[in-house]
Design a protein around this motif. Structure first.
Motif, short mmCIF file in Angstrom:
data_model
loop_
_atom_site.label_atom_id
_atom_site.label_comp_id
_atom_site.label_asym_id
_atom_site.label_seq_id
_atom_site.Cartn_x
_atom_site.Cartn_y
_atom_site.Cartn_z
N GLY A 121 0.85 -1.14 0.09
CA GLY A 121 -0.05 -0.02 0.01
C GLY A 121 0.93 1.29 0.11
O GLY A 121 0.29 2.33 -0.50
N LYS A 122 2.14 1.18 0.39
CA LYS A 122 3.00 2.34 0.41
C LYS A 122 3.96 2.59 -0.54
O LYS A 122 4.70 3.36 -0.63
CB LYS A 122 3.51 2.28 2.05
CG LYS A 122 2.32 2.49 2.97
CD LYS A 122 1.98 3.93 2.98
CE LYS A 122 1.17 3.97 4.32
NZ LYS A 122 0.34 5.45 4.28
N GLY A 123 4.22 1.48 -1.17
CA GLY A 123 5.38 1.29 -2.22
C GLY A 123 6.74 0.94 -1.52
O GLY A 123 7.65 1.60 -2.13
N ILE A 124 6.61 0.53 -0.37
CA ILE A 124 7.89 0.31 0.46
C ILE A 124 8.19 -1.22 0.43
O ILE A 124 7.51 -1.93 0.70
CB ILE A 124 7.76 0.93 1.70
CG1 ILE A 124 7.37 2.64 1.73
CG2 ILE A 124 8.72 0.73 2.83
CD1 ILE A 124 6.99 3.00 3.18
N ARG A 125 9.71 -1.15 0.30
CA ARG A 125 10.25 -2.48 0.64
C ARG A 125 11.34 -2.41 1.63
O ARG A 125 11.94 -1.23 1.75
CB ARG A 125 10.93 -3.10 -0.65
CG ARG A 125 9.85 -3.74 -1.52
CD ARG A 125 10.44 -4.07 -2.77
NE ARG A 125 9.52 -4.72 -3.74
CZ ARG A 125 9.11 -5.95 -3.90
NH1 ARG A 125 9.41 -6.70 -2.88
NH2 ARG A 125 8.00 -6.23 -4.63
N VAL A 126 11.54 -3.51 2.43
CA VAL A 126 12.37 -3.17 3.75
C VAL A 126 13.29 -4.67 3.65
O VAL A 126 12.66 -5.85 3.45
CB VAL A 126 12.07 -3.25 5.18
CG1 VAL A 126 12.87 -3.16 6.23
CG2 VAL A 126 11.00 -1.71 5.11
N THR A 127 14.64 -4.40 3.57
CA THR A 127 15.41 -5.57 3.73
C THR A 127 16.06 -5.73 5.16
O THR A 127 17.10 -4.52 5.34
CB THR A 127 16.28 -5.80 2.44
OG1 THR A 127 15.55 -5.97 1.24
CG2 THR A 127 16.89 -7.21 2.69
N GLN A 128 15.93 -6.55 5.99
CA GLN A 128 16.56 -6.77 7.16
C GLN A 128 17.66 -7.64 7.09
O GLN A 128 17.35 -8.96 6.84
CB GLN A 128 15.70 -7.07 8.39
CG GLN A 128 16.71 -7.01 9.62
CD GLN A 128 15.56 -7.05 10.92
OE1 GLN A 128 15.97 -7.03 11.78
NE2 GLN A 128 14.28 -7.33 10.62
N THR A 129 19.07 -7.36 7.02
CA THR A 129 20.11 -8.26 7.08
C THR A 129 20.69 -8.28 8.50
O THR A 129 21.20 -7.32 9.03
CB THR A 129 20.98 -7.71 6.17
OG1 THR A 129 20.34 -7.49 4.83
CG2 THR A 129 22.18 -8.89 6.19
N THR A 130 21.00 -9.48 9.12
CA THR A 130 21.22 -9.62 10.32
C THR A 130 21.73 -11.18 10.48
O THR A 130 21.22 -11.78 10.05
CB THR A 130 20.43 -9.49 11.32
OG1 THR A 130 21.02 -9.25 12.88
CG2 THR A 130 19.09 -10.10 11.36
N LYS A 131 22.72 -11.32 11.41
CA LYS A 131 23.00 -12.71 11.88
C LYS A 131 22.76 -12.88 13.35
O LYS A 131 23.06 -13.77 14.07
CB LYS A 131 24.52 -12.82 11.70
CG LYS A 131 24.85 -12.94 10.25
CD LYS A 131 26.46 -13.37 10.05
CE LYS A 131 26.94 -13.69 8.55
NZ LYS A 131 28.36 -13.81 8.66
N PHE A 132 21.86 -11.85 13.73
CA PHE A 132 21.44 -12.08 15.32
C PHE A 132 20.70 -13.34 15.57
O PHE A 132 20.00 -13.78 14.58
CB PHE A 132 20.48 -10.62 15.43
CG PHE A 132 20.00 -10.39 16.78
CD1 PHE A 132 20.58 -9.84 17.61
CD2 PHE A 132 18.72 -11.23 17.34
CE1 PHE A 132 20.27 -9.77 19.07
CE2 PHE A 132 18.52 -11.05 18.52
CZ PHE A 132 19.05 -10.46 19.57
#
Length: 803
Positions: A448-459
């Motif tokens: 709906g917002k035209g947003i992508r998020v990529t979370q990169t972690t080894k947590f």
């Protein structure tokens, strides 16, 4: 996706997370939630897991799911519909009276996996199963479809107020609830329209049934575990907007239980834990659906508060033998192999999610996170797959795992679901803002917002996580980042490599979160530094037991791999319970820690050996030289071994005294446990079902927090496993003359009265009845109790066959 309605939300707790103790103080708060604060989940299909422990668990689960045969799971439904099954029913719980329950879980698991991974095989199986269930429903004139053996006649008699057949079945509504939930999820998660049609017809059948019953009859019916029928009924109301389903949800909600919890009464001790938690999920859903149902919301919040802060362990789990233990005595958990049940944690996460979305606070997600790591991840066998029923906390004990073609426990059903929905709560949102709740490697698409998020972690194997934003166009909004309770000094946030200004706690609109409000553009990157330390966490009762935690992760030590009989289930009635020998508590590894310098001492003396695998050396704290080689690792990485989670603790100079205390505990329980071939505690729900209990007019209760059952004017009986080494049937009861006031028989032969021997406490007595050689050669025997004195009914506390 269901929209959470604005309402009064009663929230309990200033959430003080895990420090030196799991329990925390809380303060009652009642406030009206501003509309902008209510959150929504993202659709599961909009989140993808990336490489890491959760992705690995998801793929292992997918492999397990695809090993199952839909036609075998559907067989009970076709049989009960009068149609010819296409394959033989599975065994184990699927042919012991809970026939069909796994198929409901399987629908949910398929829907989740299709959404989470895009698996065409999962979608095809789901479509096929819904079609077959629709065919079963079409064979019924009243819209009913179910796998309960003899269900049509039983429901028909129940509608007339006749409970004879209902009382002889294994939790019929609990069973049917799994189908309701599976159909709901097939529609809401996988967008299967036929599932919606079947679900609403089935809900109409249920509504007509309950609407024909009196309030007294419904109350009697709800004394038997009914799962979350109130919760799924509220969901159907949200789907359809038809008020009759909201009424149905309230009919499935016991008013006395709602009132007790809403009045902040903790009467949970001794109750079957996973009977209560799904009900409370329903209370919260009713509160969300109906602004006038304030009491329901109060009840749900208080329940969560008391279970999390007073009844839960560092792992997030709760209960022993499936029942809530006293809040001031967790000794049973340290002694029993039947520790926290996976289903309990599954349902507590559902409740936590609902409460968080309605009134976001970091305390909810702190609990969610530790339960996700230390219960959910830890209850699936790494590599090979298979699910855990009980997580034993007894020192040097082990867990057993299900086999896909042989074991169909309740925790297999929820287990298949657990590892397919890890994407549910990593992110959430309101109309304008994004919330980052969990530090899990993943990608998000906010369509709906035209947003992508990529979370990169080894947590949690690394103390950082990075979030990269891809925007169709620049825009101003807030990104809320959870600041966990466990985080140490050094917590930092950077945006595009530059330190971000962090508001003070008093300025935060959402406790436990920091907000970054700015004009975001494509390619912006957020980096969090999440420092962790190692600490000891005590039991909620403050007794001399503790476990190690690093950040949100429980650390455990592998002790050995000996004598783990039944490591993998083989379809037996008791295969979900570890059957290997119990090791002495007094010979377990023991910690020596000065409570006056507890935190500083632990963090400085537990050394990291390999940070990339979270392997630690706690040798300076371990008393016995022979155990100083033990290493701490994340419990969720530990498989196929005996282990230590909670360790006995002694003050410096008090080791001998502490060992003497443990020797005393061993002397009370171990000799009898070693002689026991089979045992059942009357009044405890699951053990009685495991032993195929039959009863009529029998009653149960609690005496000094111990369960009992009396035959009253009727009877009750169990099927007990026999062995050639058995010599006695031991019955434990209350009162000096009670043994002669109940007729006891084995395989139809009455036993003669014997002299009772008094226990050392609580006026309890036991009698050993000799077992004949002919009975010893049988694989199982029926032990039956028949009432003979209505004025002085006998109360039976323990039944066991001993060598």
């Amino acid at each position: 996706m269901m929209i959470i309605k604005n309402r009064w939300s009663w929230v309990l707790g200033i959430f003080i997370g895990l420090g030196s103790s799991v329990s925390a103080q809380s303060q009652m708060v009642a406030e009206k939630m501003p509309a902008h604060q209510a959150l929504e989940r993202f659709a599961l299909e909009d989140v993808r897991l990336l490489n890491g422990p959760f992705y690995e668990a998801q793929q292992i689960d997918l492999d397990y799911i695809l090993k199952l045969e839909p036609d075998r799971l559907l067989a009970p439904y076709l049989r009960e519909a009068g149609l010819s099954p296409k394959a033989k029913s599975y065994g184990n719980w699927e042919s012991m009276g809970l026939d069909g329950h796994t198929a409901g879980h399987y629908l949910t698991a398929l829907a989740q996996m299709y959404a989470a991974t895009g698996s065409k095989e999962c979608q095809d199986r789901l479509t096929y199963m819904i079609g077959e269930l629709a065919r079963c429903q079409q064979a019924s004139a009243i819209g009913y479809v179910g796998g309960v053996p003899g269900g049509k006649q039983m429901w028909s008699e129940l509608r007339k107020g006749n409970f004879d057949l209902f009382g002889k079945k294994w939790v019929p509504w609990y069973n049917l609830h799994k189908l309701f939930s599976g159909l709901r999820d097939a529609y809401l998660i996988a967008h299967n329209q036929q599932a919606k049609t079947v679900l609403i017809k089935l809900a109409d059948w249920a509504y007509n049934l309950l609407n024909a019953m009196s309030a007294e009859q419904i109350s009697k019916m709800l004394r038997t575990e009914y799962g979350g029928m109130n919760a799924v009924s509220a969901d159907i109301y949200e789907i359809t907007g038809d008020l009759k389903y909201l009424k149905l949800a309230k009919l499935f909600s016991q008013p006395e239980f709602v009132q007790d919890l809403a009045s902040h009464k903790d009467n949970l001790t001794g109750l079957h834990a996973n009977t209560q938690i799904p009900k409370v999920i329903g209370f919260e859903k009713v509160a969300q659906a109906d602004p006038a149902s304030v009491q329901f919301g109060r009840a749900a919040s208080f329940f969560w508060n008391t279970v999390v802060y007073h009844r839960s362990l560092a792992t997030g789990g709760n209960s022993v033998h499936e029942h809530f233990n006293p809040i001031n005595d967790f000794s049973g958990l340290m002694e029993s192999v039947e520790g926290p049940e996976t289903c309990n944690s599954y349902n507590m996460l559902k409740l936590t999610e609902l409460l968080f979305l309605s009134h976001p606070k970091g305390g909810y997600m702190d609990y969610y996170e530790r339960t996700l790591y230390n219960q959910m991840l830890a209850t699936q066998r790494g590599g090979k797959g298979g699910f855990v029923y009980f997580t034993s906390l007894r020192p040097r004990d082990y867990r057993v795992y299900s086999s896909p073609q042989k074991d169909f426990w309740c925790c297999v059903g929820t287990g298949m679901e657990n590892h397919g929905k890890y994407g549910e709560m990593i992110y959430s949102h309101n109309e304008y803002d994004l919330f980052v709740n969990l530090f899990i490697s993943s990608s998000l698409r906010w369509k709906g917002k035209g947003i992508r998020v990529t979370q990169t972690t080894k947590f949690p194997f690394n103390e950082k996580t990075s979030l990269k934003l891809s925007l169709a166009k620049p825009g101003r909004f807030s990104v809320y980042l959870r600041k966990p309770q466990w985080v140490q000094s050094g917590f930092a946030v950077k945006v595009n490599g530059e330190s971000a200004e962090i508001a003070t706690d008093l300025e935060n609109k959402v406790p436990g979160y920091i907000a970054l409000n700015r004009n975001w553009k494509d390619g912006d990157e957020i980096e969090l530094t999440l420092p962790m330390n190692t600490r000891l966490v005590a039991l909620p009762d403050k007794s001399d037991w503790s476990c190690f935690m690093h950040g949100p992760v429980v650390l455990a030590a592998v002790t050995d791999t000996s004598n783990m009989s039944g490591l993998e289930g083989d379809g037996g009635r008791f295969d979900h319970i570890a059957g290997g020998p119990l090791y002495e508590l007094s010979k377990a590894p023991l910690l020596v820690v000065d409570s006056n310098s507890l935190h500083d001492r632990v963090n400085s003396m537990v050394k990291a050996i390999d940070k990339s695998t979270m392997t630690f050396d706690a040798a300076p704290l371990i008393a016995q030289p022979k155990y100083k080689h033990l290493k701490l690792i994340p419990f969720f990485k530990l498989n196929n071994a005996r282990y230590m989670i909670y360790w006995p603790v002694a003050q410096p100079g008090q080791v001998a005294k502490r060992i003497a205390q443990l020797e005393s505990e061993d002397a009370k329980s171990l000799p009898l446990e070693k002689r026991t071939v089979d045992q059942v505690t009357p009044g405890e729900q699951q053990p009685e079902k495991d032993h195929l209990m039959q009863s009529e007019n029998a009653e149960t209760g609690l005496f000094k927090e111990r369960h009992w059952r009396t035959p009253g004017s009727g009877f009750f009986s169990y099927q007990l496993k026999m062995d050639p080494t058995v010599r006695f049937l031991r019955i434990t009861f209350y009162g000096t003359n009670q043994a002669i006031k109940a007729m006891i028989s084995i395989n139809g032969t009455n036993l003669e009265a014997a002299k009772p021997i008094r226990e050392k406490k609580d006026d309890l007595y036991w009698v050993d009845y000799p077992i004949s050689e002919a009975l010893r050669l049988k694989p199982a025997v029926e032990v039956k109790f028949k009432g003979t004195d209505d004025n002085h009914p006998v109360r039976i506390f323990d039944v066991r066959l001993i060598k």
